[in-house]
Design a protein around this motif. Structure first.
Motif, PDB file in Angstrom:
ATOM      1  N   UNK A   1       1.222  -3.390  -4.905  1.00 18.49           N
ATOM      2  CA  UNK A   1       0.471  -2.151  -4.703  1.00 18.49           C
ATOM      3  C   UNK A   1       1.389  -0.974  -4.439  1.00 18.49           C
TER       4      UNK A   1
ATOM      5  N   UNK B   1     -14.112   0.697   5.699  1.00 13.57           N
ATOM      6  CA  UNK B   1     -13.576   0.024   4.503  1.00 13.57           C
ATOM      7  C   UNK B   1     -12.296  -0.712   4.874  1.00 13.57           C
TER       8      UNK B   1
ATOM      9  N   UNK C   1      -9.568  -9.839  -9.406  1.00 21.19           N
ATOM     10  CA  UNK C   1     -10.647  -9.724  -8.424  1.00 21.19           C
ATOM     11  C   UNK C   1     -11.858 -10.551  -8.822  1.00 21.19           C
TER      12      UNK C   1
ATOM     13  N   UNK D   1       1.270  -9.290  -3.139  1.00 25.62           N
ATOM     14  CA  UNK D   1       0.468  -8.297  -3.880  1.00 25.62           C
ATOM     15  C   UNK D   1       0.473  -6.950  -3.164  1.00 25.62           C
ATOM     16  N   UNK D   2       0.763  -6.962  -1.809  1.00 30.22           N
ATOM     17  CA  UNK D   2       0.946  -5.677  -1.120  1.00 30.22           C
ATOM     18  C   UNK D   2       2.128  -4.933  -1.729  1.00 30.22           C
TER      19      UNK D   2
ATOM     20  N   UNK E   1       3.123  -0.011  -7.569  1.00 31.49           N
ATOM     21  CA  UNK E   1       2.203   0.732  -8.441  1.00 31.49           C
ATOM     22  C   UNK E   1       2.062   2.174  -7.956  1.00 31.49           C
ATOM     23  N   UNK E   2       2.076   2.379  -6.627  1.00 30.44           N
ATOM     24  CA  UNK E   2       2.031   3.747  -6.096  1.00 30.44           C
ATOM     25  C   UNK E   2       3.305   4.513  -6.464  1.00 30.44           C
TER      26      UNK E   2
ATOM     27  N   UNK F   1      -8.784  -2.474   4.000  1.00 31.11           N
ATOM     28  CA  UNK F   1      -7.773  -2.322   2.948  1.00 31.11           C
ATOM     29  C   UNK F   1      -7.320  -3.705   2.500  1.00 31.11           C
ATOM     30  N   UNK F   2      -7.874  -4.173   1.413  1.00 30.20           N
ATOM     31  CA  UNK F   2      -7.423  -5.434   0.850  1.00 30.20           C
ATOM     32  C   UNK F   2      -6.163  -5.180   0.013  1.00 30.20           C
ATOM     33  N   UNK F   3      -5.410  -6.226  -0.314  1.00 26.60           N
ATOM     34  CA  UNK F   3      -4.206  -6.008  -1.129  1.00 26.60           C
ATOM     35  C   UNK F   3      -4.502  -5.320  -2.449  1.00 26.60           C
ATOM     36  N   UNK F   4      -5.640  -5.670  -3.065  1.00 25.31           N
ATOM     37  CA  UNK F   4      -5.949  -5.058  -4.364  1.00 25.31           C
ATOM     38  C   UNK F   4      -6.332  -3.586  -4.226  1.00 25.31           C
ATOM     39  N   UNK F   5      -6.676  -3.156  -2.991  1.00 22.15           N
ATOM     40  CA  UNK F   5      -7.047  -1.752  -2.806  1.00 22.15           C
ATOM     41  C   UNK F   5      -5.875  -0.832  -3.127  1.00 22.15           C
ATOM     42  N   UNK F   6      -4.652  -1.273  -2.764  1.00 21.74           N
ATOM     43  CA  UNK F   6      -3.472  -0.453  -3.074  1.00 21.74           C
ATOM     44  C   UNK F   6      -3.326  -0.280  -4.583  1.00 21.74           C
ATOM     45  N   UNK F   7      -3.530  -1.384  -5.310  1.00 23.89           N
ATOM     46  CA  UNK F   7      -3.426  -1.301  -6.773  1.00 23.89           C
ATOM     47  C   UNK F   7      -4.529  -0.400  -7.318  1.00 23.89           C
ATOM     48  N   UNK F   8      -5.712  -0.496  -6.714  1.00 21.82           N
ATOM     49  CA  UNK F   8      -6.835   0.336  -7.164  1.00 21.82           C
ATOM     50  C   UNK F   8      -6.545   1.818  -6.936  1.00 21.82           C
ATOM     51  N   UNK F   9      -5.936   2.132  -5.787  1.00 20.19           N
ATOM     52  CA  UNK F   9      -5.565   3.534  -5.512  1.00 20.19           C
ATOM     53  C   UNK F   9      -4.533   4.001  -6.538  1.00 20.19           C
TER      54      UNK F   9
END
Lengths: 103, 179
Positions: free
Chosen positions: B6, A1, A54, B2-3, B9-10, A3-11
């Motif tokens: 993220x 998998x 997305x 956007x990183x 947001x964490x 790690x796209x930038x939106x993945x951090x937001x998704x986590x």
């Protein structure tokens, strides 16, 4: 998998949902339960904006996020008013004590 | 950019955990305000500027004031640490929910789940809100009116109860004075 930038937001969305759900399940204080509901609302807000980004439909996601903010605020307002009334009438905000009341 | 959103947001997740761990509800409300502010910052960095402003003013401002007001009226109550649902059951439920969400989103390629329906056309928020989601705006207005009416009804009930109590006290005092 990857790690796209939106993945951090998704986590972060999944983390906020988990924290909110856990708080809702274990809290006995009515105000703490409303705080947990607010955390769940923040997760939904972030999820809508992220899904809009997305999907390439930023405006739709943000419009739904606006609806979530309004609904979440009304839930907090009505919930807090109910909590204050419960405290005035029964003298406690413990949901376990409230569930034992008759009538 | 956007990183960074993220990571912020964490950080909001950490604030949310602290909000639930705090013993006093007033401290919990302040941690919740921090969560709202961080979520608003993340939204701003993601490009949702209008939503970020509304979230910061409503989520971190208005709702926090309401929490502080409610806690000052109702008082802070230290409750027994025992929970209604056993902690292992709650943790299991949360883990199962998180795993299901992760399976539906992170584990599967996101591109397969979220297919663009149409070529990406940037629609301004005002157009999306007023033209495409007009029904949502009506629902929001109904929600706001319903919420205001509900709060007025609840507080008026409390005020009536308070005025009835004061009337009863006044009658008792009059009777005592006559005796």
């Amino acid at each position: 998998m990857t790690m796209t930038p939106l993945t951090f937001v998704l986590i972060a969305v999944i983390g906020l949902l988990g924290v909110g759900l856990y708080g809702l399940l274990i809290s006995r204080n009515l105000i703490k339960m409303i705080i947990a509901l607010q955390i769940l609302g923040k997760a939904a807000l972030l999820a809508f904006v992220m899904a809009g980004d997305a999907n390439g439909q930023t405006g739709q996601g943000q419009a739904l996020a606006m609806t979530v903010i309004v609904a979440d605020t009304i839930v907090a307002v009505v919930g807090l008013a109910l909590a204050v009334q419960v405290r005035r009438r029964f003298g406690t905000m413990d949901i376990k004590a409230l569930s034992n009341l008759k009538g | 950019m956007i990183y960074i959103a993220g990571f912020i947001a964490l950080a909001a997740v950490v604030c949310a955990i602290m909000a639930l761990r705090a013993a006093k509800t007033l401290v919990s409300a302040l941690w919740l305000a921090g969560t709202s502010a961080l979520v608003a910052f993340a939204l701003y960095l993601m490009g949702a500027h209008e939503i970020a402003v509304v979230e910061l003013s409503v989520g971190a401002g208005l709702v926090t004031i309401l929490f502080v007001f409610a806690i000052s009226v109702a008082g802070d109550e230290a409750l027994d640490v025992r929970t209604v649902i056993p902690r292992p059951v709650a943790i299991t439920l949360v883990i199962v929910t998180g795993l299901l969400l992760a399976w539906f989103t992170v584990a599967q390629p996101i591109a397969n789940l979220i297919q663009p329906i149409a070529p990406s056309i940037v629609v301004p928020l005002a157009d999306a809100l007023w033209k495409q989601r007009g029904l949502d705006v009506l629902v929001q207005i109904a929600l706001i009116f319903g919420g205001v009416l509900g709060v007025i009804g609840l507080l008026a009930d409390g005020a009536e109860a308070g005025s009835q109590k004061s009337e009863v006290r006044g009658q008792i005092r009059e009777e005592e004075a006559q005796q």
